[in-house]
Design an enzyme around this catalytic site. Structure first.
Site, PDB file in Angstrom:
ATOM      1  N   SER A 235       0.549  -1.290  -0.231  1.00  0.00           N
ATOM      2  CA  SER A 235      -0.448   0.386   0.068  1.00  0.00           C
ATOM      3  C   SER A 235       0.861   1.450   0.198  1.00  0.00           C
ATOM      4  CB  SER A 235      -0.794  -0.227   1.032  1.00  0.00           C
ATOM      5  OG  SER A 235      -0.020  -0.066   1.963  1.00  0.00           O
ATOM      6  N   GLY A 236      -0.143   2.852   0.180  1.00  0.00           N
ATOM      7  CA  GLY A 236       1.531   3.855   0.264  1.00  0.00           C
ATOM      8  C   GLY A 236       2.265   3.226   0.459  1.00  0.00           C
ATOM      9  N   HIS A 237       3.206   3.606   1.615  1.00  0.00           N
ATOM     10  CA  HIS A 237       4.195   3.297   2.434  1.00  0.00           C
ATOM     11  C   HIS A 237       5.052   2.771   0.919  1.00  0.00           C
ATOM     12  CE1 HIS A 237       8.163   3.806   4.517  1.00  0.00           C
ATOM     13  NE2 HIS A 237       8.216   2.680   4.417  1.00  0.00           N
TER      14      HIS A 237
ATOM     15  N   ASP B  93       1.831  -8.970   0.363  1.00  0.00           N
ATOM     16  CA  ASP B  93       0.818  -7.964   1.436  1.00  0.00           C
ATOM     17  C   ASP B  93      -0.380  -9.363   1.438  1.00  0.00           C
ATOM     18  OD1 ASP B  93       0.220  -5.042   1.446  1.00  0.00           O
ATOM     19  OD2 ASP B  93      -1.852  -6.099   2.016  1.00  0.00           O
ATOM     20  N   ASP B  94      -0.604  -9.096   2.812  1.00  0.00           N
ATOM     21  CA  ASP B  94      -1.783  -9.827   3.546  1.00  0.00           C
ATOM     22  C   ASP B  94      -3.624  -9.432   2.991  1.00  0.00           C
ATOM     23  OD1 ASP B  94       0.020 -11.282   4.844  1.00  0.00           O
ATOM     24  OD2 ASP B  94      -0.125 -10.020   6.648  1.00  0.00           O
TER      25      ASP B  94
ATOM     26  N   GLY C  54       4.686   1.365   7.293  1.00  0.00           N
ATOM     27  CA  GLY C  54       5.471   2.365   7.688  1.00  0.00           C
ATOM     28  C   GLY C  54       5.166   2.430   9.195  1.00  0.00           C
TER      29      GLY C  54
ATOM     30  N   HIS D 112      23.934  17.207  10.756  1.00  0.00           N
ATOM     31  CA  HIS D 112      25.190  16.925  11.387  1.00  0.00           C
ATOM     32  C   HIS D 112      25.966  16.028  12.458  1.00  0.00           C
ATOM     33  CE1 HIS D 112      26.623  19.769  14.145  1.00  0.00           C
ATOM     34  NE2 HIS D 112      25.626  20.606  13.187  1.00  0.00           N
TER      35      HIS D 112
ATOM     36  N   HIS E  11      10.849   6.562  12.132  1.00  0.00           N
ATOM     37  CA  HIS E  11      10.582   7.421  11.047  1.00  0.00           C
ATOM     38  C   HIS E  11      10.616   9.126  10.969  1.00  0.00           C
ATOM     39  CE1 HIS E  11       6.977   7.864   8.832  1.00  0.00           C
ATOM     40  NE2 HIS E  11       7.236   8.498   7.789  1.00  0.00           N
TER      41      HIS E  11
HETATM   42  C1  LIG Z   1       0.322  14.172  17.717  1.00  0.00           C
HETATM   43  C2  LIG Z   1      -0.078  12.939  16.474  1.00  0.00           C
HETATM   44  C3  LIG Z   1       0.246  11.521  16.910  1.00  0.00           C
HETATM   45  C4  LIG Z   1      -1.506  13.122  17.675  1.00  0.00           C
HETATM   46  O1  LIG Z   1      -2.614  11.523  17.569  1.00  0.00           O
HETATM   47  P1  LIG Z   1      -3.270  10.810  18.480  1.00  0.00           P
HETATM   48  O2  LIG Z   1      -3.592  10.505  19.365  1.00  0.00           O
HETATM   49  O3  LIG Z   1      -4.632  10.382  17.923  1.00  0.00           O
HETATM   50  O4  LIG Z   1      -4.058  12.634  19.575  1.00  0.00           O
HETATM   51  P2  LIG Z   1      -5.295  13.045  19.481  1.00  0.00           P
HETATM   52  O5  LIG Z   1      -5.186  14.206  17.988  1.00  0.00           O
HETATM   53  O6  LIG Z   1      -6.574  12.737  20.401  1.00  0.00           O
HETATM   54  O7  LIG Z   1      -4.859  14.638  19.684  1.00  0.00           O
HETATM   55  C5  LIG Z   1      -4.698  15.214  21.041  1.00  0.00           C
HETATM   56  C6  LIG Z   1      -4.545  16.142  21.642  1.00  0.00           C
HETATM   57  O8  LIG Z   1      -3.811  16.693  20.844  1.00  0.00           O
HETATM   58  C7  LIG Z   1      -3.593  18.000  19.731  1.00  0.00           C
HETATM   59  N1  LIG Z   1      -2.800  17.875  19.062  1.00  0.00           N
HETATM   60  C8  LIG Z   1      -3.212  17.016  18.686  1.00  0.00           C
HETATM   61  N2  LIG Z   1      -2.358  16.835  16.818  1.00  0.00           N
HETATM   62  C9  LIG Z   1      -1.734  18.102  17.414  1.00  0.00           C
HETATM   63  C10 LIG Z   1      -0.229  18.511  16.463  1.00  0.00           C
HETATM   64  N3  LIG Z   1      -0.125  18.342  15.517  1.00  0.00           N
HETATM   65  N4  LIG Z   1       0.010  20.345  16.586  1.00  0.00           N
HETATM   66  C11 LIG Z   1      -1.375  20.609  17.469  1.00  0.00           C
HETATM   67  N5  LIG Z   1      -1.884  20.269  18.480  1.00  0.00           N
HETATM   68  C12 LIG Z   1      -2.236  18.786  18.021  1.00  0.00           C
HETATM   69  C13 LIG Z   1      -5.555  17.648  19.719  1.00  0.00           C
HETATM   70  O9  LIG Z   1      -6.484  18.693  19.192  1.00  0.00           O
HETATM   71  C14 LIG Z   1      -5.651  17.404  21.000  1.00  0.00           C
HETATM   72  O10 LIG Z   1      -6.277  18.108  21.834  1.00  0.00           O
HETATM   73  P3  LIG Z   1      -7.256  18.281  23.162  1.00  0.00           P
HETATM   74  O11 LIG Z   1      -7.022  17.275  23.918  1.00  0.00           O
HETATM   75  O12 LIG Z   1      -7.277  19.869  23.351  1.00  0.00           O
HETATM   76  O13 LIG Z   1      -8.411  18.812  21.978  1.00  0.00           O
HETATM   77  C15 LIG Z   1      -1.170  14.125  15.775  1.00  0.00           C
HETATM   78  O14 LIG Z   1      -2.510  14.571  16.092  1.00  0.00           O
HETATM   79  C16 LIG Z   1       0.110  14.449  14.786  1.00  0.00           C
HETATM   80  O15 LIG Z   1       0.051  15.029  14.593  1.00  0.00           O
HETATM   81  N6  LIG Z   1       0.274  13.457  13.792  1.00  0.00           N
HETATM   82  C17 LIG Z   1       1.323  13.385  12.796  1.00  0.00           C
HETATM   83  C18 LIG Z   1       0.210  12.639  11.285  1.00  0.00           C
HETATM   84  C19 LIG Z   1       1.929  13.050  10.981  1.00  0.00           C
HETATM   85  O16 LIG Z   1       3.215  13.741  10.644  1.00  0.00           O
HETATM   86  N7  LIG Z   1       2.022  12.201   9.483  1.00  0.00           N
HETATM   87  C20 LIG Z   1       2.939  11.486   8.258  1.00  0.00           C
HETATM   88  C21 LIG Z   1       3.432  10.093   7.995  1.00  0.00           C
HETATM   89  S1  LIG Z   1       4.174  10.134   6.478  1.00  0.00           S
END
Ligand SMILES: CC(C)(COP(=O)(O)OP(=O)(O)OC[C@H]1O[C@@H](n2cnc3c(N)ncnc32)[C@H](O)[C@@H]1OP(=O)(O)O)[C@@H](O)C(=O)NCCC(=O)NCCS
Length: 215
Positions: A11-13, A34-35, A68, A135, A144
């Site tokens: 899939s994506g990754h 893939d499963d 991923g 560096h 990741h």
């Molecule tokens: C940080 C993260 C992992 C948290 O996910 P989660 O465990 O589902 O947490 P929630 O969505 O329940 O958020 C918890 C709290 O943090 C806040 N929050 C979540 N992500 C945030 C972010 N990136 N910046 C600021 N606040 C964030 C939410 O608003 C929530 O606040 P609240 O309790 O006041 O409502 C996710 O929001 C995130 O940023 N993921 C990054 C995705 C990414 O980079 N993908 C790339 C893949 S290649």
């Protein structure tokens, strides 16, 4: 090294991993496992079986885990290592890798990444599109670094941690193992307790135990 490559995960990754492998032009053929049995092919590359079948292909293929999720990738790569599989590292031709950079097996470095000199990157890491790692960093196994994340000089990221898209880590900082750093977060001091950190500056919002995201 073998002349065929098998990628676990179609899939994506896994597709981005396959794209990089095609551009490296080192393997005569590439196939997926893939499963999800509804996948017969992905990106025009054949899916030849389920992930557990990897162990029957160890003699014929280099094998790369294109999953991923950090902990799933770790479990599968460790089983493959125990069976003596040949696990390459994959580097997109557009990535810039400095002198005295070490990259371990099962790590993928995607398009537009810059890794500056004297940095060590462990096993099974994902250095995603357009990330920069400056560096003297130490990136431990099964980390990741998401697209567009930027790590300044002399940063250490602990085992299995995940830095979200566009996050920033200032210089000379340590991030302990098993952390998740949210999208766009800015880390300005050491993170010494595992958990989920978000915001500018990054603050801990949870221990991460109830969330499966990025584990
Ligand atoms: C940080 C993260 C992992 C948290 O996910 P989660 O465990 O589902 O947490 P929630 O969505 O329940 O958020 C918890 C709290 O943090 C806040 N929050 C979540 N992500 C945030 C972010 N990136 N910046 C600021 N606040 C964030 C939410 O608003 C929530 O606040 P609240 O309790 O006041 O409502 C996710 O929001 C995130 O940023 N993921 C990054 C995705 C990414 O980079 N993908 C790339 C893949 S290649």
């Amino acid at each position: 090294m073998k002349n065929k490559l098998l990628i676990i995960g179609a899939s994506g990754h896994g597709k981005v991993v396959a794209d990089i492998a095609l551009k490296m032009n080192k393997w005569a053929s590439i196939a997926f496992l893939d499963d999800d049995t509804s996948f017969k092919s992905s990106m025009g590359i054949e899916v030849i079986g389920k992930s557990a079948e990897a162990f029957t292909h160890i003699n014929g293929y280099d094998i790369f885990v294109g999953i991923g999720n950090n902990s799933t990738r770790e479990k599968i790569q460790k089983k493959l290592e125990a069976e003596g599989a040949s696990i390459p590292s994959l580097i997109h031709p557009s990535a810039v890798i400095g002198e005295q950079v070490e990259l371990a097996s099962g790590t993928v470095v995607m398009a537009g990444v810059v890794v500056n000199c004297c940095t060590t990157i462990g096993k099974g890491c994902i250095i995603n599109t357009g990330a920069t790692i400056d560096h003297d960093n130490t990136i431990e196994d099964f980390v990741h670094i998401s697209p567009g994340a930027h790590l300044a000089g002399t940063v250490k990221v602990g085992h299995g941690s995940w830095l979200g898209i566009g996050s920033i880590v200032s210089n000379n900082l340590n991030i302990i193992k098993a952390c998740r750093i949210g999208a766009g977060a800015v880390v300005i001091k050491d993170i010494t307790e595992s958990g989920i950190y978000v915001g500018v500056p990054a603050r801990r919002v949870s221990n991460g135990k109830d969330s499966n995201i990025g584990k």
